[in-house]
Design a protein around this motif. Structure first.
Motif, PDB file in Angstrom:
ATOM      1  N   GLU A   1      37.326  -5.943 -15.721  1.00 13.54           N
ATOM      2  CA  GLU A   1      36.284  -5.688 -16.714  1.00 13.54           C
ATOM      3  C   GLU A   1      35.684  -4.296 -16.505  1.00 13.54           C
ATOM      4  O   GLU A   1      35.448  -3.881 -15.370  1.00 13.54           O
ATOM      5  N   THR A   2      35.446  -3.591 -17.610  1.00 11.11           N
ATOM      6  CA  THR A   2      34.776  -2.296 -17.539  1.00 11.11           C
ATOM      7  C   THR A   2      33.298  -2.526 -17.820  1.00 11.11           C
ATOM      8  O   THR A   2      32.935  -3.064 -18.861  1.00 11.11           O
ATOM      9  N   LEU A   3      32.476  -2.132 -16.859  1.00 10.65           N
ATOM     10  CA  LEU A   3      31.067  -2.474 -16.884  1.00 10.65           C
ATOM     11  C   LEU A   3      30.165  -1.258 -17.034  1.00 10.65           C
ATOM     12  O   LEU A   3      30.500  -0.161 -16.579  1.00 10.65           O
ATOM     13  N   ALA A   4      29.001  -1.481 -17.633  1.00 13.48           N
ATOM     14  CA  ALA A   4      27.966  -0.455 -17.733  1.00 13.48           C
ATOM     15  C   ALA A   4      27.383  -0.217 -16.342  1.00 13.48           C
ATOM     16  O   ALA A   4      27.689  -0.936 -15.384  1.00 13.48           O
ATOM     17  N   ARG A   5      26.501   0.756 -16.247  1.00 11.45           N
ATOM     18  CA  ARG A   5      25.893   1.080 -14.953  1.00 11.45           C
ATOM     19  C   ARG A   5      25.111  -0.083 -14.357  1.00 11.45           C
ATOM     20  O   ARG A   5      24.929  -0.153 -13.150  1.00 11.45           O
ATOM     21  N   ASP A   6      24.635  -0.997 -15.214  1.00 12.37           N
ATOM     22  CA  ASP A   6      23.879  -2.145 -14.698  1.00 12.37           C
ATOM     23  C   ASP A   6      24.785  -3.168 -14.006  1.00 12.37           C
ATOM     24  O   ASP A   6      24.324  -4.130 -13.431  1.00 12.37           O
TER      25      ASP A   6
ATOM     26  N   ALA B   1      41.084  -2.545   0.486  1.00 11.96           N
ATOM     27  CA  ALA B   1      40.392  -1.261   0.400  1.00 11.96           C
ATOM     28  C   ALA B   1      39.448  -1.174  -0.784  1.00 11.96           C
ATOM     29  O   ALA B   1      38.378  -0.578  -0.682  1.00 11.96           O
ATOM     30  N   PHE B   2      39.812  -1.755  -1.924  1.00 13.84           N
ATOM     31  CA  PHE B   2      39.042  -1.561  -3.151  1.00 13.84           C
ATOM     32  C   PHE B   2      38.544  -2.857  -3.792  1.00 13.84           C
ATOM     33  O   PHE B   2      38.003  -2.829  -4.891  1.00 13.84           O
ATOM     34  N   GLY B   3      38.707  -3.985  -3.129  1.00 16.51           N
ATOM     35  CA  GLY B   3      38.384  -5.285  -3.709  1.00 16.51           C
ATOM     36  C   GLY B   3      36.934  -5.495  -4.126  1.00 16.51           C
ATOM     37  O   GLY B   3      36.657  -6.301  -5.002  1.00 16.51           O
ATOM     38  N   ASN B   4      36.017  -4.780  -3.523  1.00 15.96           N
ATOM     39  CA  ASN B   4      34.594  -4.949  -3.869  1.00 15.96           C
ATOM     40  C   ASN B   4      34.067  -3.831  -4.748  1.00 15.96           C
ATOM     41  O   ASN B   4      32.862  -3.716  -4.940  1.00 15.96           O
ATOM     42  N   THR B   5      34.955  -2.987  -5.279  1.00 14.69           N
ATOM     43  CA  THR B   5      34.486  -1.858  -6.077  1.00 14.69           C
ATOM     44  C   THR B   5      34.171  -2.270  -7.505  1.00 14.69           C
ATOM     45  O   THR B   5      34.851  -3.084  -8.114  1.00 14.69           O
ATOM     46  N   VAL B   6      33.093  -1.695  -8.004  1.00 11.02           N
ATOM     47  CA  VAL B   6      32.675  -1.868  -9.390  1.00 11.02           C
ATOM     48  C   VAL B   6      32.126  -0.519  -9.822  1.00 11.02           C
ATOM     49  O   VAL B   6      31.345   0.094  -9.107  1.00 11.02           O
ATOM     50  N   GLY B   7      32.548  -0.029 -10.979  1.00 11.02           N
ATOM     51  CA  GLY B   7      32.066   1.262 -11.451  1.00 11.02           C
ATOM     52  C   GLY B   7      32.720   1.629 -12.755  1.00 11.02           C
ATOM     53  O   GLY B   7      33.194   0.761 -13.483  1.00 11.02           O
TER      54      GLY B   7
END
Length: 140
Positions: free
Chosen positions: A74-79, A59-65
């Motif tokens: 990893e916690t990522l910036a908007r880029d 369900a969430f494997g491709n989420t990044v935000g």
């Protein structure tokens, strides 16, 4: 109250408690595509809690935000490239502003208490972080 409207997934809205101490719970039911999966958002005044009970890679494997990369943590910036390990900086990076084109609920935040672009944050090591139109800038 159940409404149909979160990208085709049913949204259940409930209020827990009374008046100024009420918690508003928004449950997005993903069961039509991911059986048993929901996203729960709760608000109490200006506080927001987002919960993904029993998350799965399906369900969430491709989420990044703002919550990070599901696979790596990893916690990522908007880029979606810059890693930000400081949660204060991460929150400022992801702050939704009234003129943000990526926000689908712009009308709700026009009167929000967004930070002013010249807002400065004093860090423990005496450097100052400034939120500018280009993002976060840090200097000592």
């Amino acid at each position: 109250m159940i409404i149909d409207g979160m990208r085709g997934f049913p949204l259940n809205i409930t209020r827990i408690g009374e008046a100024s101490r009420a918690i508003h719970r928004y449950t997005i039911d993903l069961s039509s595509k991911y059986p048993g999966k929901v996203i729960t958002i709760e608000t109490l005044k200006e506080f927001v809690k987002v919960d993904f009970p029993r998350p799965s890679a399906e369900a969430f494997g491709n989420t990044v935000g703002i919550l990070g990369n599901f696979k790596t943590g990893e916690t990522l910036a908007r880029d979606q490239k810059t890693v930000i390990d400081d949660f204060t900086k991460l929150g400022i990076e992801w702050q939704v502003l009234p003129d943000d084109d990526r926000c689908s609920i712009r009308s709700r935040i026009l009167n929000s208490q967004s930070p002013v672009f010249s807002q400065r944050i004093q860090e423990d090591n005496d450097s100052v972080v400034t939120l500018g139109e280009g993002g976060l800038e840090s200097r000592t």
